[in-house]
Scaffold this active site. Structure first.
Site, PDB file in Angstrom:
ATOM      1  CG  HIS A 141      64.511 -10.665 -21.220  1.00 13.70           C
ATOM      2  ND1 HIS A 141      65.278  -9.545 -21.465  1.00 13.70           N
ATOM      3  CD2 HIS A 141      63.659 -10.326 -20.236  1.00 13.70           C
ATOM      4  CE1 HIS A 141      64.890  -8.568 -20.654  1.00 13.70           C
ATOM      5  NE2 HIS A 141      63.914  -9.012 -19.900  1.00 13.70           N
ATOM      6  CG  ASP A 142      60.286 -10.086 -20.564  1.00 13.46           C
ATOM      7  OD1 ASP A 142      60.153 -11.313 -20.416  1.00 13.46           O
ATOM      8  OD2 ASP A 142      60.489  -9.314 -19.606  1.00 13.46           O
ATOM      9  CG  HIS A 149      63.539 -15.022 -19.373  1.00 16.43           C
ATOM     10  ND1 HIS A 149      62.751 -15.311 -20.463  1.00 16.43           N
ATOM     11  CD2 HIS A 149      62.923 -13.987 -18.747  1.00 16.43           C
ATOM     12  CE1 HIS A 149      61.731 -14.483 -20.505  1.00 16.43           C
ATOM     13  NE2 HIS A 149      61.806 -13.665 -19.471  1.00 16.43           N
ATOM     14  CG  HIS A 150      59.932 -16.136 -16.672  1.00 17.35           C
ATOM     15  ND1 HIS A 150      60.010 -15.351 -15.539  1.00 17.35           N
ATOM     16  CD2 HIS A 150      59.664 -15.285 -17.699  1.00 17.35           C
ATOM     17  CE1 HIS A 150      59.790 -14.086 -15.863  1.00 17.35           C
ATOM     18  NE2 HIS A 150      59.575 -14.021 -17.181  1.00 17.35           N
ATOM     19  CG  ASP A 206      63.883 -10.235 -16.303  1.00 16.57           C
ATOM     20  OD1 ASP A 206      63.799  -9.008 -16.506  1.00 16.57           O
ATOM     21  OD2 ASP A 206      62.918 -11.010 -16.396  1.00 16.57           O
ATOM     22  CG  HIS A 222      56.231 -13.509 -21.518  1.00 21.62           C
ATOM     23  ND1 HIS A 222      55.861 -13.877 -20.247  1.00 21.62           N
ATOM     24  CD2 HIS A 222      57.561 -13.258 -21.463  1.00 21.62           C
ATOM     25  CE1 HIS A 222      56.927 -13.838 -19.454  1.00 21.62           C
ATOM     26  NE2 HIS A 222      57.978 -13.465 -20.165  1.00 21.62           N
ATOM     27  CE  LYS A 269      56.956  -9.195 -19.702  1.00 17.14           C
ATOM     28  NZ  LYS A 269      57.556  -8.253 -18.720  1.00 17.14           N
TER      29      LYS A 269
END
Length: 392
Positions: free
Chosen positions: A246-247, A301-302, A330, A275, A250
């Site tokens: 998911h990240d 997811h954000h 998260d 990201h 970054k």
């Protein structure tokens, strides 16, 4: 499956007639040929073997040459097992390329040592009564032993396995062999993908001083929430495999932004938000199902249920369900963990926030599923705590 011996043999059956045998073979051969999941192939093979030779239990064991182990993920009445490749009756049969026939586990002397530590010991724990046992090694397309069928308790009046039963089990293995090899290859590819995805997820988190356990926890939380929502096992497994990425975006965020101990400026936050786009662009062109799912999770997811998230301001069910699930998983882990810019929140404080953000930040149904699964989620948090990772 913990029946007593007497009850089991009240269900006496007869051996199949030739036309019945053909029907069983054709039925299962078609099902197995169309199945790609290893668990299902093993279950179908076990079911086919059990029906063909009319026994109470049938287990398919596979040889893991790298680990020198025999393992079965699916068996009738028992869960996954792993044993040394030379252990027990199955190990003896595989190691010596020899079929094993036992008419009565409690009177047999030839294999007494194996039986005392195997079937008889298991019977004492479960209340089951093992009588007849047959173990047949089977081979892959290159002639190498790849595993064995193990059958327990013949259900016909003779209560004993025969040479004909051995022929039938060997026939069952030959019918299923190609599909089993294909499923094993598919499984190996998927396991490799999982390992790569998880490792890449860890790399993304480690740059922002997160621990590898963060991605494990988010994956497990997401899996439990998906099941709580009534999603299929296949969908829940897919999300569990994909969510560690998911990240991943970054990796491209500058250190001065990613590792800043204090609050980000508006300009820095805009950089941080990229990201999601970066992660999506890294993964979106893959033709692999897991990586395409990971691209969606990284991208969404954000996003927020009320449309005030990023990067696209999606609202409600326009956000993919995998993104909605990973969002709460998260946030729960982020708030409940120490970070460079904050101390971990108490559980009650997190839960109160989720109640407030139900229908705002988070999908109401996802919040409800999270709450229902909370006991299991807390078990996962304890199992994969950072103190465990650090050996504390």
């Amino acid at each position: 499956m913990h029946e007593t011996y007497g009850l089991e043999f009240e269900r006496v059956k007869r051996d199949l007639q030739p036309e019945e045998m053909l029907r069983v073979i054709f039925d299962y051969a078609a099902k197995i040929a169309n199945e790609r999941l290893l668990d299902r192939v093993l279950m179908l093979m076990a079911d086919m073997g059990r029906e063909m030779i009319v026994c109470d239990r049938c287990t398919v064991w596979l040889l893991d040459s790298k680990k020198n182990e025999l393992w079965t993920r699916v068996a009738h009445g028992i869960s996954e097992l792993r044993i040394p490749s030379h252990h027990g009756l199955v190990g003896h049969a595989v190691t010596n390329d020899q079929a094993v026939f036992i008419d009565d586990a409690y009177t047999n002397e030839e294999y007494r040592e194996f039986l005392e530590t195997g079937a008889i010991a298991t019977d004492k724990k479960t209340g089951y009564h093992t009588r007849a046992i047959m173990v047949i090694p089977f081979r892959n397309s290159e002639g190498e032993i790849m595993g064995a069928y193990q059958a327990i308790n013949k259900m016909t009046p003779s209560q004993q396995f025969s040479e004909k039963d051995m022929e039938y089990l060997t026939l069952a293995a030959s019918y299923a062999g190609k599909s089993l090899e294909s499923a094993l290859l598919t499984n190996e590819i998927e396991e490799t993908q999982k390992e790569i995805i998880f490792t890449m997820g860890e790399i993304g988190e480690s740059r922002s001083k997160e621990t590898g356990n963060h991605v494990k926890r988010v994956a497990e939380y997401s899996y439990l929430i998906a099941l709580g929502l009534g999603m299929s096992q296949d969908e829940a497994d897919l999300l569990k495999m994909a969510s560690p990425m998911h990240d991943i975006g970054k990796v491209a965020i500058p250190d001065e932004v990613l590792k800043k101990p204090g609050k980000l400026t508006e300009e820095e936050f805009e950089v941080m938000k990229t990201h999601t786009d970066i992660g999506y662009n890294l993964l979106k062109n893959s033709h692999r199902r897991i990586l395409r799912t990971a691209a969606t999770v990284a991208y969404e997811h954000h996003e927020k249920w009320n449309g005030r998230g990023y990067p696209r301001g999606l609202k409600g069910e326009d956000i993919h369900i995998f993104g909605r699930i990973t969002a709460i998983a998260d946030v729960f882990d982020a708030l409940g963990s120490d970070r460079v810019y904050k101390k971990a929140w108490e559980l009650d404080r997190i839960l109160n926030l989720f109640k407030e953000e139900r229908g705002e930040h988070f999908d109401p149904r996802v919040v409800d599923a999270f709450m229902e699964q909370l006991p299991k989620i807390l078990e996962v948090r304890e199992l994969y705590s950072d103190s465990v990772l650090n050996g504390e």
